[in-house]
Write a protein that holds these residues in place. Structure first.
Motif, PDB file in Angstrom:
ATOM      1  N   GLN A 308      37.968 -14.218  23.867  1.00 25.99           N
ATOM      2  CA  GLN A 308      37.336 -13.760  25.134  1.00 25.99           C
ATOM      3  C   GLN A 308      36.677 -12.509  24.993  1.00 25.99           C
ATOM      4  O   GLN A 308      35.968 -12.035  26.147  1.00 25.99           O
ATOM      5  CB  GLN A 308      37.917 -13.934  26.253  1.00 25.99           C
ATOM      6  CG  GLN A 308      38.454 -15.380  26.392  1.00 25.99           C
ATOM      7  CD  GLN A 308      38.628 -15.945  27.902  1.00 25.99           C
ATOM      8  OE1 GLN A 308      38.817 -15.259  28.928  1.00 25.99           O
ATOM      9  NE2 GLN A 308      38.143 -17.209  27.923  1.00 25.99           N
ATOM     10  N   LEU A 309      36.963 -11.530  23.964  1.00 24.49           N
ATOM     11  CA  LEU A 309      36.437 -10.183  23.813  1.00 24.49           C
ATOM     12  C   LEU A 309      34.981 -10.198  23.985  1.00 24.49           C
ATOM     13  O   LEU A 309      34.502 -11.024  23.036  1.00 24.49           O
ATOM     14  CB  LEU A 309      37.136  -9.739  22.713  1.00 24.49           C
ATOM     15  CG  LEU A 309      37.102  -8.096  22.666  1.00 24.49           C
ATOM     16  CD1 LEU A 309      37.658  -7.498  23.396  1.00 24.49           C
ATOM     17  CD2 LEU A 309      37.683  -7.787  20.961  1.00 24.49           C
ATOM     18  N   PRO A 310      34.330  -9.550  24.629  1.00 23.70           N
ATOM     19  CA  PRO A 310      32.701  -9.419  24.553  1.00 23.70           C
ATOM     20  C   PRO A 310      32.278  -8.859  23.116  1.00 23.70           C
ATOM     21  O   PRO A 310      33.226  -8.555  22.390  1.00 23.70           O
ATOM     22  CB  PRO A 310      32.576  -8.498  25.637  1.00 23.70           C
ATOM     23  CG  PRO A 310      33.723  -8.411  26.455  1.00 23.70           C
ATOM     24  CD  PRO A 310      34.615  -8.620  25.795  1.00 23.70           C
ATOM     25  N   GLU A 311      31.187  -9.232  22.783  1.00 21.81           N
ATOM     26  CA  GLU A 311      30.561  -8.978  21.441  1.00 21.81           C
ATOM     27  C   GLU A 311      30.388  -7.457  21.351  1.00 21.81           C
ATOM     28  O   GLU A 311      30.495  -7.099  20.131  1.00 21.81           O
ATOM     29  CB  GLU A 311      29.105  -9.643  21.310  1.00 21.81           C
ATOM     30  CG  GLU A 311      29.180 -11.099  21.068  1.00 21.81           C
ATOM     31  CD  GLU A 311      30.047 -11.305  19.592  1.00 21.81           C
ATOM     32  OE1 GLU A 311      29.781 -10.749  18.662  1.00 21.81           O
ATOM     33  OE2 GLU A 311      31.095 -12.107  19.595  1.00 21.81           O
ATOM     34  N   ARG A 312      30.179  -6.668  22.320  1.00 22.51           N
ATOM     35  CA  ARG A 312      29.964  -5.242  22.098  1.00 22.51           C
ATOM     36  C   ARG A 312      30.816  -4.495  23.058  1.00 22.51           C
ATOM     37  O   ARG A 312      31.215  -4.648  23.912  1.00 22.51           O
ATOM     38  CB  ARG A 312      28.248  -4.944  22.502  1.00 22.51           C
ATOM     39  CG  ARG A 312      27.377  -5.777  21.783  1.00 22.51           C
ATOM     40  CD  ARG A 312      25.990  -5.259  22.198  1.00 22.51           C
ATOM     41  NE  ARG A 312      25.892  -5.420  23.648  1.00 22.51           N
ATOM     42  CZ  ARG A 312      24.928  -4.750  24.391  1.00 22.51           C
ATOM     43  NH1 ARG A 312      24.212  -3.946  24.094  1.00 22.51           N
ATOM     44  NH2 ARG A 312      24.822  -4.809  25.850  1.00 22.51           N
ATOM     45  N   PHE A 313      31.033  -3.337  22.450  1.00 21.87           N
ATOM     46  CA  PHE A 313      31.865  -2.259  23.203  1.00 21.87           C
ATOM     47  C   PHE A 313      31.283  -1.833  24.557  1.00 21.87           C
ATOM     48  O   PHE A 313      32.231  -1.823  25.432  1.00 21.87           O
ATOM     49  CB  PHE A 313      32.054  -0.990  22.484  1.00 21.87           C
ATOM     50  CG  PHE A 313      32.907   0.084  23.106  1.00 21.87           C
ATOM     51  CD1 PHE A 313      34.205  -0.238  23.390  1.00 21.87           C
ATOM     52  CD2 PHE A 313      32.209   1.455  23.363  1.00 21.87           C
ATOM     53  CE1 PHE A 313      34.882   1.028  23.943  1.00 21.87           C
ATOM     54  CE2 PHE A 313      32.907   2.108  23.971  1.00 21.87           C
ATOM     55  CZ  PHE A 313      34.534   2.025  24.275  1.00 21.87           C
ATOM     56  N   GLU A 314      30.166  -1.926  24.721  1.00 17.90           N
ATOM     57  CA  GLU A 314      29.443  -1.688  25.964  1.00 17.90           C
ATOM     58  C   GLU A 314      29.883  -2.448  27.084  1.00 17.90           C
ATOM     59  O   GLU A 314      30.327  -2.197  28.354  1.00 17.90           O
ATOM     60  CB  GLU A 314      28.023  -1.266  26.008  1.00 17.90           C
ATOM     61  CG  GLU A 314      27.339  -1.381  27.434  1.00 17.90           C
ATOM     62  CD  GLU A 314      25.885  -0.871  27.165  1.00 17.90           C
ATOM     63  OE1 GLU A 314      25.328  -0.629  25.958  1.00 17.90           O
ATOM     64  OE2 GLU A 314      25.080  -0.988  28.233  1.00 17.90           O
ATOM     65  N   ASP A 315      29.575  -4.028  26.528  1.00 19.08           N
ATOM     66  CA  ASP A 315      29.894  -5.089  27.295  1.00 19.08           C
ATOM     67  C   ASP A 315      31.357  -5.247  27.890  1.00 19.08           C
ATOM     68  O   ASP A 315      31.766  -5.233  28.948  1.00 19.08           O
ATOM     69  CB  ASP A 315      29.646  -6.490  26.653  1.00 19.08           C
ATOM     70  CG  ASP A 315      28.193  -6.501  26.641  1.00 19.08           C
ATOM     71  OD1 ASP A 315      27.279  -5.832  27.397  1.00 19.08           O
ATOM     72  OD2 ASP A 315      27.544  -7.134  25.620  1.00 19.08           O
ATOM     73  N   PHE A 316      32.206  -4.786  26.861  1.00 20.09           N
ATOM     74  CA  PHE A 316      33.843  -4.795  27.067  1.00 20.09           C
ATOM     75  C   PHE A 316      34.011  -3.509  28.186  1.00 20.09           C
ATOM     76  O   PHE A 316      34.795  -3.866  29.375  1.00 20.09           O
ATOM     77  CB  PHE A 316      34.552  -4.246  25.880  1.00 20.09           C
ATOM     78  CG  PHE A 316      35.746  -4.023  26.389  1.00 20.09           C
ATOM     79  CD1 PHE A 316      36.956  -5.201  26.541  1.00 20.09           C
ATOM     80  CD2 PHE A 316      36.432  -2.993  26.111  1.00 20.09           C
ATOM     81  CE1 PHE A 316      38.075  -4.950  26.843  1.00 20.09           C
ATOM     82  CE2 PHE A 316      37.951  -2.403  26.666  1.00 20.09           C
ATOM     83  CZ  PHE A 316      38.661  -3.482  27.028  1.00 20.09           C
TER      84      PHE A 316
END
Ligand SMILES: C[S@@+](CC[C@H](N)C(=O)[O-])C[C@H]1O[C@@H](n2cnc3c(N)ncnc32)[C@H](O)[C@@H]1O
Length: 403
Positions: A308-316
């Motif tokens: 479920q980890l988002p694709e990009r650091f920013e989204d996380f």
């Protein structure tokens, strides 16, 4: 030192309590919560040595912390290794027919086979599986011993599936829908009952031991997930455990207990990389939140299920900020935070090696607490391993029968 009869279990239990209590300041703080671990100023050289370790050495020590460890110059590695070494338990040498393992995952089936080899069943025993899921263990034992096995499970769909599988395999399993924490569970236990449990979690297996003692039932238990408990602070289950903890000042909270089950079967490279990325992003977000809040303090962020980890650091960061009620500025350079996150991830993995040294000692201590509870109730009890740690790191086994 407290006075006590010097049995092997007692010596081990007492010394482990003393070591765990004495080294609490080093193993209790989780390094990901701090920019520098609280013990750093007292153990500067240790921290320095850890920071210099290669990735390969870190991976090796994570998997096997007590083997050839450079930490022995500072910490009692050899004694800990000695204290966690358990004599193998007696086992029969048979294999179960592979067809019996249909509908069971490969690893789980091998664990069930190992459980069956170590189980000591007497002619009068009436077998009862505790928190049985679909009753895979119950089915194997019913066929192995040509006897009826009762199985307690609270989820109706699992009971239904357990009944279906038992009927299909003509195994004499009686699935009973039962909450084992409910008072009426006692109707299933008597002095003839032999309760078996494979990987029953915290409060569920403590309840099993307490009720077995009250009824005089025999027990064979592979415990698991000691931190799954209602209590925020651990209260040892044995009187001796309570006395030793008091004497040496060992105080464990729920987070400490989860250290005992942190060892997992070594994951494939891709899974490990993804885990490292999740940790690096959490630590990157930690840097960011400290800056945004103007407060140099760790802020816990809920965990995300694998995948479920988002694709990009920013989204996380946006997800984590929203969970913590923080507003992220619209345009924000997150690159430096991600870079620091990766640096801190590498450092935390190294500093955590101190905690890893106490992982197995803590697990053995918790199991000795359970074993001692049974001995105090007049049981003959044994502890040992029932399978290789590669099959499951939760490979400890308690066998207890009223003397
Ligand atoms: C970790 S699983 C172990 C299942 C099985 N022994 C195995 O090794 O596959 C725990 C099981 O306990 C059941 N369980 C949890 N709480 C329970 C309760 N209060 N009463 C009965 N069963 C419970 C869950 O539904 C689940 O099937």
């Amino acid at each position: 030192m407290p006075k006590h009869p010097e049995s092997n279990t007692e010596r081990r239990f007492s010394r482990l309590t003393e070591l765990l209590a004495g080294w609490q300041p080093l193993w209790q703080p989780a390094p990901f919560m701090y920019r520098q671990p609280p013990w750093q100023s007292a153990y500067r050289e240790l921290a320095e040595m850890l920071r210099q370790l290669s990735d390969d050495e870190v991976t090796r020590l994570q998997a096997d912390p007590l083997q050839d460890s450079l930490l022995r110059a500072w910490l009692p590695v050899e004694e800990l290794a000695d204290l966690v070494r358990l004599a193998p338990l007696a086992a029969e040498n048979f294999s179960l027919p592979p067809a019996w393992g249909q509908h069971v995952g490969g690893r789980k089936w091998l664990q069930i086979e190992a459980f069956a080899r170590h189980l000591q069943v007497s002619a009068k025993d009436s077998l009862l599986e505790w928190c049985a899921g679909k009753g895979h263990l119950a089915r194997a034992l019913a066929r192995c011993h040509a006897t009826e096995v009762a199985a307690l499970e609270w989820q109706a769909p699992l009971c239904a599936e357990g009944r279906r599988l038992a009927a299909k395999q003509r195994a004499a399993v009686c699935m009973r829908q039962q909450d084992v924490m409910a008072p009426d569970v006692v109707r299933h236990l008597s002095s003839q009952t032999h309760v078996v449990a494979l990987h029953a979690c915290g409060d569920l297996h403590v309840r099993l031991l307490e009720l077995a003692v009250a009824a005089g039932s025999a027990v064979t238990l592979a415990p698991c997930c000691y931190h799954r408990t209602q209590e925020a602070v651990y209260r040892p289950v044995s009187a001796r455990g309570r006395a030793l903890s008091g004497d040496f000042g060992l105080r464990l909270n729920r987070d400490d207990l989860s250290l005992a089950v942190q060892e997992t079967v070594t994951a494939p490279r891709g899974v490990r990389r993804r885990r490292e990325q999740a940790n690096a992003w959490r630590l990157g977000f930690d840097e960011l939140q400290r800056e945004l809040r103007g407060e140099d303090r760790y802020l816990p962020v809920p965990s995300l299920a694998y995948g479920q980890l988002p694709e990009r650091f920013e989204d996380f960061c946006r997800w984590a900020a929203s969970r913590k009620g923080l507003a992220l500025p619209g345009a924000f350079d997150l690159v430096p935070f991600e870079r620091i996150g990766w640096q801190r991830q590498a450092e935390v993995a190294r500093l955590e090696l101190v905690r890893h040294l106490f992982r197995r000692p803590l697990e053995i201590w918790l199991v000795l607490d359970r074993l001692t509870l049974m001995e105090e109730a007049g049981y003959r009890a044994q502890v040992g391993t029932f399978c290789d740690a590669k099959l499951t790191p939760r490979n400890l086994f308690i066998l207890a029968r009223k003397a």
